[in-house]
Every structure is written in structure tokens, then in C-alpha cells.
Design a protein around this motif. Structure first.
Motif: not given
Length: 127
Positions: A86-107
Motif C-alpha cells: 500500500k501507499s506505493m512510491v516510485l521507488q517500489d518500481t522493480a521486478v519482484y521475485y519470490c523464493a523459498d527455503r525450507l525451515y528457515t527464519a525470516a531474517e
């Protein structure tokens, strides 16, 4: 390794909202941490929003530039992770990717860089 498909990108005006989705097949996404990364030309790919494996704590991490505007959520029934922006800004313009990793913390997920990436999805913020 799961197969992930990103969707929901597009053109949005500044101040607008968008929801990106990362749908998985080949396994149970709840067992995996999921990260959303973005890249603009000439810049390194950065992890902007990550959610831990549900089996760890389902915790989240957000880059400072998106805190308060990006929100992750899981839809376990659909084996999908959503990224609400939400509240999108020009700097949010990008190619977005998702990725996964098993049993991993967020950081750890946001610091992780998989060997292979999907196609990604274009998000453009423009008036």
C-alpha cells in the motif's frame, strides 16, 4: 525445491495498492520460509519482505524502506503467500521475485540468495 509462480504485478499510481502472490506446487509452502525480493536495473537484488517457515514461528522481516507499507500473509489452503503493498512510491518500481527455503527464519530468508530465480514479475509505479 518447490515450484513458485509470482502473480499480481502491474502498473499502479503513486499512493495506490497492489497484491502480489507467490503460489507453490510440489510441496507444502507452510514448511518453507518465503521471501520477496526486488531488483531494479543497476542495483543488487534485495530482500524486502520475508516470512519464516510456519514450523519455526511464522515471523516476518521487512526492509526499512517498506516497513508499514508491505504486509505478508499466508493462505495455507491455497499454498500461497501474499504480499500486500500500500501507499506505493516510485521507488517500489522493480521486478519482484519470490523464493523459498525450507525451515528457515525470516531474517535468514531475506539474506538468502537462491542459485536459481524464477521469472519475476514487473511492478511499475507511475502517474
Amino acid at each position: 525445491q518447490l515450484q513458485l509462480v509470482e502473480s499480481g504485478g502491474g502498473l499502479v499510481q503513486p499512493g495506490g495498492s497492489l497484491r502480489l502472490s507467490c503460489a507453490a506446487s510440489g510441496g507444502t509452502l507452510d514448511d518453507y520460509a518465503v521471501g520477496w525480493f526486488r531488483q531494479t536495473p543497476g542495483k543488487e537484488r534485495e530482500g524486502v519482505s520475508c516470512i519464516a517457515s510456519r514450523t519455526i514461528n511464522d515471523g516476518t522481516k521487512y526492509a526499512d524502506s517498506v516497513k508499514g507499507r508491505f504486509t505478508l500473509s499466508r493462505d495455507s489452503a491455497k499454498n500461497t503467500v501474499h504480499l500486500q503493498i500500500k501507499s506505493m512510491v516510485l521507488q517500489d518500481t522493480a521486478v519482484y521475485y519470490c523464493a523459498d527455503r525450507l525451515y528457515t527464519a525470516a531474517e535468514s530468508m531475506c539474506a538468502f540468495r537462491p542459485e536459481f530465480w524464477g521469472q519475476g514479475i514487473q511492478v511499475t509505479v507511475s502517474s
